[in-house]
Design a protein around this motif. Structure first.
Motif, PDB file in Angstrom:
ATOM      1  N   GLN A  31      -1.709  -0.162  -6.042  1.00 38.25           N
ATOM      2  CA  GLN A  31      -0.498  -0.199  -5.220  1.00 38.25           C
ATOM      3  C   GLN A  31       0.458  -1.292  -5.691  1.00 38.25           C
ATOM      4  O   GLN A  31       1.505  -1.518  -5.090  1.00 38.25           O
ATOM      5  CB  GLN A  31      -0.844  -0.444  -3.746  1.00 38.25           C
ATOM      6  CG  GLN A  31      -1.901   0.462  -3.159  1.00 38.25           C
ATOM      7  CD  GLN A  31      -1.668   1.930  -3.449  1.00 38.25           C
ATOM      8  OE1 GLN A  31      -0.620   2.467  -3.143  1.00 38.25           O
ATOM      9  NE2 GLN A  31      -2.644   2.578  -4.068  1.00 38.25           N
ATOM     10  N   GLY A  32       0.096  -2.015  -6.746  1.00 34.53           N
ATOM     11  CA  GLY A  32       0.928  -3.089  -7.257  1.00 34.53           C
ATOM     12  C   GLY A  32       0.668  -4.434  -6.614  1.00 34.53           C
ATOM     13  O   GLY A  32       1.430  -5.382  -6.797  1.00 34.53           O
ATOM     14  N   VAL A  33      -0.422  -4.539  -5.854  1.00 29.82           N
ATOM     15  CA  VAL A  33      -0.773  -5.777  -5.161  1.00 29.82           C
ATOM     16  C   VAL A  33      -1.765  -6.561  -6.016  1.00 29.82           C
ATOM     17  O   VAL A  33      -2.773  -6.016  -6.472  1.00 29.82           O
ATOM     18  CB  VAL A  33      -1.397  -5.488  -3.777  1.00 29.82           C
ATOM     19  CG1 VAL A  33      -1.861  -6.764  -3.101  1.00 29.82           C
ATOM     20  CG2 VAL A  33      -0.418  -4.730  -2.896  1.00 29.82           C
ATOM     21  N   ALA A  55      -3.796 -12.173  -1.551  1.00 30.64           N
ATOM     22  CA  ALA A  55      -3.059 -11.027  -2.079  1.00 30.64           C
ATOM     23  C   ALA A  55      -1.569 -11.336  -2.067  1.00 30.64           C
ATOM     24  O   ALA A  55      -1.081 -12.071  -1.205  1.00 30.64           O
ATOM     25  CB  ALA A  55      -3.336  -9.779  -1.237  1.00 30.64           C
ATOM     26  N   SER A  56      -0.864 -10.746  -3.035  1.00 30.34           N
ATOM     27  CA  SER A  56       0.588 -10.900  -3.100  1.00 30.34           C
ATOM     28  C   SER A  56       1.169  -9.785  -3.963  1.00 30.34           C
ATOM     29  O   SER A  56       0.451  -9.111  -4.695  1.00 30.34           O
ATOM     30  CB  SER A  56       0.964 -12.266  -3.702  1.00 30.34           C
ATOM     31  OG  SER A  56       0.527 -12.338  -5.047  1.00 30.34           O
ATOM     32  N   GLY A  57       2.465  -9.622  -3.856  1.00 27.91           N
ATOM     33  CA  GLY A  57       3.162  -8.656  -4.696  1.00 27.91           C
ATOM     34  C   GLY A  57       3.136  -7.251  -4.152  1.00 27.91           C
ATOM     35  O   GLY A  57       2.637  -6.977  -3.060  1.00 27.91           O
ATOM     36  N   GLY A  58       3.694  -6.341  -4.954  1.00 28.33           N
ATOM     37  CA  GLY A  58       3.763  -4.941  -4.542  1.00 28.33           C
ATOM     38  C   GLY A  58       4.525  -4.802  -3.243  1.00 28.33           C
ATOM     39  O   GLY A  58       5.558  -5.444  -3.045  1.00 28.33           O
ATOM     40  N   LEU A  60       3.804  -5.984  -0.382  1.00 31.30           N
ATOM     41  CA  LEU A  60       3.683  -7.130   0.523  1.00 31.30           C
ATOM     42  C   LEU A  60       4.934  -7.997   0.415  1.00 31.30           C
ATOM     43  O   LEU A  60       5.284  -8.450  -0.675  1.00 31.30           O
ATOM     44  CB  LEU A  60       2.446  -7.969   0.189  1.00 31.30           C
ATOM     45  CG  LEU A  60       1.087  -7.325   0.429  1.00 31.30           C
ATOM     46  CD1 LEU A  60      -0.026  -8.237  -0.081  1.00 31.30           C
ATOM     47  CD2 LEU A  60       0.898  -7.018   1.905  1.00 31.30           C
ATOM     48  N   LYS A  61       5.593  -8.231   1.536  1.00 29.57           N
ATOM     49  CA  LYS A  61       6.796  -9.065   1.530  1.00 29.57           C
ATOM     50  C   LYS A  61       6.454 -10.516   1.249  1.00 29.57           C
ATOM     51  O   LYS A  61       7.224 -11.238   0.632  1.00 29.57           O
ATOM     52  CB  LYS A  61       7.534  -8.961   2.863  1.00 29.57           C
ATOM     53  CG  LYS A  61       8.163  -7.613   3.095  1.00 29.57           C
ATOM     54  CD  LYS A  61       8.913  -7.581   4.396  1.00 29.57           C
ATOM     55  CE  LYS A  61       9.494  -6.198   4.607  1.00 29.57           C
ATOM     56  NZ  LYS A  61      10.227  -6.111   5.855  1.00 29.57           N
ATOM     57  N   HIS A  62       5.297 -10.948   1.726  1.00 27.03           N
ATOM     58  CA  HIS A  62       4.852 -12.326   1.560  1.00 27.03           C
ATOM     59  C   HIS A  62       3.398 -12.320   1.120  1.00 27.03           C
ATOM     60  O   HIS A  62       2.640 -11.420   1.464  1.00 27.03           O
ATOM     61  CB  HIS A  62       4.971 -13.107   2.876  1.00 27.03           C
ATOM     62  CG  HIS A  62       6.341 -13.068   3.477  1.00 27.03           C
ATOM     63  ND1 HIS A  62       7.379 -13.800   2.980  1.00 27.03           N
ATOM     64  CD2 HIS A  62       6.843 -12.358   4.508  1.00 27.03           C
ATOM     65  CE1 HIS A  62       8.470 -13.550   3.681  1.00 27.03           C
ATOM     66  NE2 HIS A  62       8.169 -12.666   4.626  1.00 27.03           N
ATOM     67  N   GLY A  63       3.004 -13.344   0.384  1.00 24.48           N
ATOM     68  CA  GLY A  63       1.598 -13.482   0.032  1.00 24.48           C
ATOM     69  C   GLY A  63       0.765 -13.729   1.277  1.00 24.48           C
ATOM     70  O   GLY A  63       1.277 -14.147   2.314  1.00 24.48           O
ATOM     71  N   MET A  64      -0.504 -13.445   1.178  1.00 29.55           N
ATOM     72  CA  MET A  64      -1.383 -13.657   2.319  1.00 29.55           C
ATOM     73  C   MET A  64      -2.713 -14.216   1.843  1.00 29.55           C
ATOM     74  O   MET A  64      -3.108 -14.023   0.702  1.00 29.55           O
ATOM     75  CB  MET A  64      -1.607 -12.368   3.102  1.00 29.55           C
ATOM     76  CG  MET A  64      -2.224 -11.247   2.295  1.00 29.55           C
ATOM     77  SD  MET A  64      -2.797  -9.866   3.286  1.00 29.55           S
ATOM     78  CE  MET A  64      -4.287 -10.522   3.953  1.00 29.55           C
ATOM     79  N   ARG A  81      -5.119  -7.913   8.382  1.00 30.58           N
ATOM     80  CA  ARG A  81      -3.809  -8.453   8.002  1.00 30.58           C
ATOM     81  C   ARG A  81      -3.060  -7.516   7.065  1.00 30.58           C
ATOM     82  O   ARG A  81      -1.841  -7.389   7.169  1.00 30.58           O
ATOM     83  CB  ARG A  81      -3.981  -9.823   7.361  1.00 30.58           C
ATOM     84  CG  ARG A  81      -4.480 -10.827   8.378  1.00 30.58           C
ATOM     85  CD  ARG A  81      -4.073 -12.247   8.189  1.00 30.58           C
ATOM     86  NE  ARG A  81      -2.734 -12.487   7.715  1.00 30.58           N
ATOM     87  CZ  ARG A  81      -2.429 -13.443   6.834  1.00 30.58           C
ATOM     88  NH1 ARG A  81      -3.375 -14.216   6.338  1.00 30.58           N
ATOM     89  NH2 ARG A  81      -1.186 -13.634   6.463  1.00 30.58           N
ATOM     90  N   LEU A  82      -3.775  -6.871   6.140  1.00 25.07           N
ATOM     91  CA  LEU A  82      -3.124  -5.899   5.248  1.00 25.07           C
ATOM     92  C   LEU A  82      -2.540  -4.741   6.044  1.00 25.07           C
ATOM     93  O   LEU A  82      -1.423  -4.295   5.788  1.00 25.07           O
ATOM     94  CB  LEU A  82      -4.114  -5.383   4.207  1.00 25.07           C
ATOM     95  CG  LEU A  82      -4.495  -6.362   3.100  1.00 25.07           C
ATOM     96  CD1 LEU A  82      -5.722  -5.864   2.349  1.00 25.07           C
ATOM     97  CD2 LEU A  82      -3.318  -6.575   2.148  1.00 25.07           C
ATOM     98  N   ARG A  83      -3.280  -4.268   7.023  1.00 22.92           N
ATOM     99  CA  ARG A  83      -2.788  -3.168   7.858  1.00 22.92           C
ATOM    100  C   ARG A  83      -1.602  -3.611   8.700  1.00 22.92           C
ATOM    101  O   ARG A  83      -0.644  -2.854   8.872  1.00 22.92           O
ATOM    102  CB  ARG A  83      -3.926  -2.612   8.702  1.00 22.92           C
ATOM    103  CG  ARG A  83      -4.931  -1.868   7.820  1.00 22.92           C
ATOM    104  CD  ARG A  83      -6.090  -1.277   8.586  1.00 22.92           C
ATOM    105  NE  ARG A  83      -6.945  -0.532   7.667  1.00 22.92           N
ATOM    106  CZ  ARG A  83      -8.265  -0.631   7.621  1.00 22.92           C
ATOM    107  NH1 ARG A  83      -8.898  -1.433   8.453  1.00 22.92           N
ATOM    108  NH2 ARG A  83      -8.953   0.083   6.756  1.00 22.92           N
ATOM    109  N   GLU A  84      -1.631  -4.839   9.206  1.00 20.81           N
ATOM    110  CA  GLU A  84      -0.475  -5.375   9.943  1.00 20.81           C
ATOM    111  C   GLU A  84       0.760  -5.440   9.052  1.00 20.81           C
ATOM    112  O   GLU A  84       1.883  -5.289   9.524  1.00 20.81           O
ATOM    113  CB  GLU A  84      -0.781  -6.775  10.479  1.00 20.81           C
ATOM    114  CG  GLU A  84      -1.738  -6.804  11.645  1.00 20.81           C
ATOM    115  CD  GLU A  84      -2.151  -8.218  12.031  1.00 20.81           C
ATOM    116  OE1 GLU A  84      -1.620  -9.195  11.452  1.00 20.81           O
ATOM    117  OE2 GLU A  84      -3.024  -8.346  12.910  1.00 20.81           O
TER     118      GLU A  84
END
Length: 91
Positions: A31-33, A55-58, A60-64, A81-84
Motif C-alpha cells: 500500500q506504499g506504507v 509506520a509512515s508514508g503511503g 498515512l497522513k502522519h507517521g505512527m 490505530r491503522l484502522r482509525e
C-alpha cells in the motif's frame, strides 16, 4: 516483492496476531506504507514495553508508533490505530 493476486494463505482463526504479522507488514508495503516491528533488548532488561511498531508514508497522513510489552499487544494496538487512520487491514 511480487504482485501476485490471491496469494494470501487461509488464516487459522484460533491463532493469534503473531501468525499474520509478517503478512500485515507485506500488505502495508504493497500500500506504499513503510512499516516495521522491533524488540529492544535494553527495554526487555529494564522490564519496559520492549516491542515497537512504526509506520509512515503511503496513505498515512502522519507517521505512527505503538509500543507494547508483548508483540501481540503491540500489533493489536497498531492495527487499531491503522484502522482509525483509514487503512482497512485485511487481517
Amino acid at each position: 516483492m511480487t504482485r501476485k493476486q490471491g496469494r494470501w494463505p487461509k488464516i487459522d482463526q484460533d491463532g493469534g496476531i503473531e501468525d499474520v504479522t509478517l503478512l500485515i507488514l507485506e500488505w502495508l508495503g504493497e500500500q506504499g506504507v513503510n512499516a516495521m516491528i522491533r524488540v529492544d533488548a535494553e527495554r526487555v532488561a529494564d522490564n519496559a514495553p520492549a516491542w515497537t511498531f512504526a509506520a509512515s508514508g503511503g496513505p498515512l497522513k502522519h507517521g505512527m508508533r505503538t509500543d507494547g510489552s508483548a508483540m501481540q499487544q503491540c500489533m493489536s494496538a497498531a492495527l487499531a490505530r491503522l484502522r482509525e487512520a483509514g487503512l482497512s487491514v485485511p487481517f
